[in-house]
Design an enzyme around this catalytic site. Sequence first.
Site, PDB file in Angstrom:
ATOM      1  N   ARG A 127       5.060  -9.766   5.536  1.00  0.00           N
ATOM      2  CA  ARG A 127       5.359  -8.207   6.049  1.00  0.00           C
ATOM      3  C   ARG A 127       5.224  -7.804   7.331  1.00  0.00           C
ATOM      4  O   ARG A 127       4.153  -8.202   8.232  1.00  0.00           O
ATOM      5  CB  ARG A 127       4.626  -7.038   5.364  1.00  0.00           C
TER       6      ARG A 127
ATOM      7  N   SER B   4       9.064   0.726  10.122  1.00  0.00           N
ATOM      8  CA  SER B   4       8.014   1.059   9.222  1.00  0.00           C
ATOM      9  C   SER B   4       7.378   2.238  10.161  1.00  0.00           C
ATOM     10  O   SER B   4       6.961   2.007  11.016  1.00  0.00           O
ATOM     11  CB  SER B   4       6.808   0.089   8.942  1.00  0.00           C
TER      12      SER B   4
ATOM     13  N   ASP C 192       8.983   5.606  -1.322  1.00  0.00           N
ATOM     14  CA  ASP C 192       8.391   5.232  -2.560  1.00  0.00           C
ATOM     15  C   ASP C 192       8.839   5.816  -3.900  1.00  0.00           C
ATOM     16  O   ASP C 192       8.524   5.477  -5.028  1.00  0.00           O
ATOM     17  CB  ASP C 192       6.853   5.588  -2.426  1.00  0.00           C
TER      18      ASP C 192
END
Length: 405
Positions: A99, A146, A289
Amino acid sequence: MSSLKIEKKKNIDNVEITPVASKSESNRALIIESLAGTTNTILNLSEARDTQTMNKLLNTQEDTLDVIDAGTTMRFLTAFMSIKDKASIMTGTPRMCQRPIGILVEALRSIGADIKYVGEEGYPPLKINAFKGQASDEISIKGDISSQYISALLMIAPVLPNGLKITIKGKLGSKPYVDMTLGLMEVYGVKADWTDNIITIPHQNYKPNQYTIESDWSGASYWFSLVSLADSAQIKLKGLRKNSFQGDHVITSIMKSLGVKSEFTEDGITLTKCDHDDVIHIDFTHCPDLAQTVAVVCAAKKIQCHLKGLESLRIKETDRIQALQNELAKIGATLEEKNGEWLLTPSNDDLPDLIKVETYDDHRMAMAFAPLATKMNVEIADGDVVAKSYPTFWDHMKQAGFTIS
Ligand SMILES: O=C(O)C1=C[C@@H](OP(=O)(O)O)[C@@H](O)[C@H](O)C1
Ligand SMILES: C=C(OP(=O)(O)O)C(=O)O
């Protein structure tokens, strides 16, 4: 890895659940509390493994900090450790080491941090050396990979000798998480200015304050799914607030189109069934999410769904787009990219009697597919994955009357 069987149950009546406390709020509060130099100011800290890991690592004397698979723990602690006068190694699971973290490392280096890649450039593990002093008080950072990089920088900003001015380049995704960071910093006495794409935080001290962590809205979303998919249902969710720091409270309006009516009470929210739309359009840029929750409900309820803003899903606990495509196919639904958006097309056929769900080490794959137990028997390949964010999820399903073995 322990597989788990959930027996089909079509009705959920008069159940009261207190979903797990928010891991996003908890992990911020822990970092801020530590920067404030105080302890025991956080009430209702999350049981999520991501939070327990953060708490443990903030209090360890060891040099190697293993975050396991917790994204926020990796990103927030990397910034936190970068301004300490001691060296450390940041590492995690093989997936965590895939990641990206290069954008955050670049920003921290420009402030004066000494960070080296142990393996591949741009990814953990990282070797962080002792901070030698602030080199710059202005940074630019991309906002569309992000938001956790920005939150990580914001939390250390007030304790830097010269504060920090952060310019966000391009589009900002997951914006509510940045708002949450600033909101919790304010609870602990820190003021920031956000004008256009520039956030300015002068040097200042965090002040001790008490904060009670709210229940987790992303975790609560699976209870909305259960109500949407059940033949009859009434569920009360405790510990959720109308004025929330968590952007995922938008699940109340999303689920209104998917057949769930929600009403706030003094100590939570009551969910009941209502009519649903036949086609829906949702942009997940600011609530990534929730994408799996919604995709599964639409596939099972035969609602066509146009989804946008799924880019960040590829770099989460697994490639969530691929994982959804694989598992939704088991109930006949397809998820395809068309003209810059994703189209979820449910099957015209009857749903199967059983689905065997792979989780890909992703807690949200297990919890998003579990509500299918209102329509069919469900087998989850690895039930333990839920520990990352919601360790008591299966106990709560049992409390709601499901038989799980
Ligand atoms: O800051 C946070 O607490 C989070 C931000 C989001 O990540 P991105 O900013 O990478 O989208 C979200 O997906 C994650 O579960 C938690
Ligand atoms: C993406 C998630 O978490 P993180 O990025 O913190 O690992 C999540 O909980 O869905």
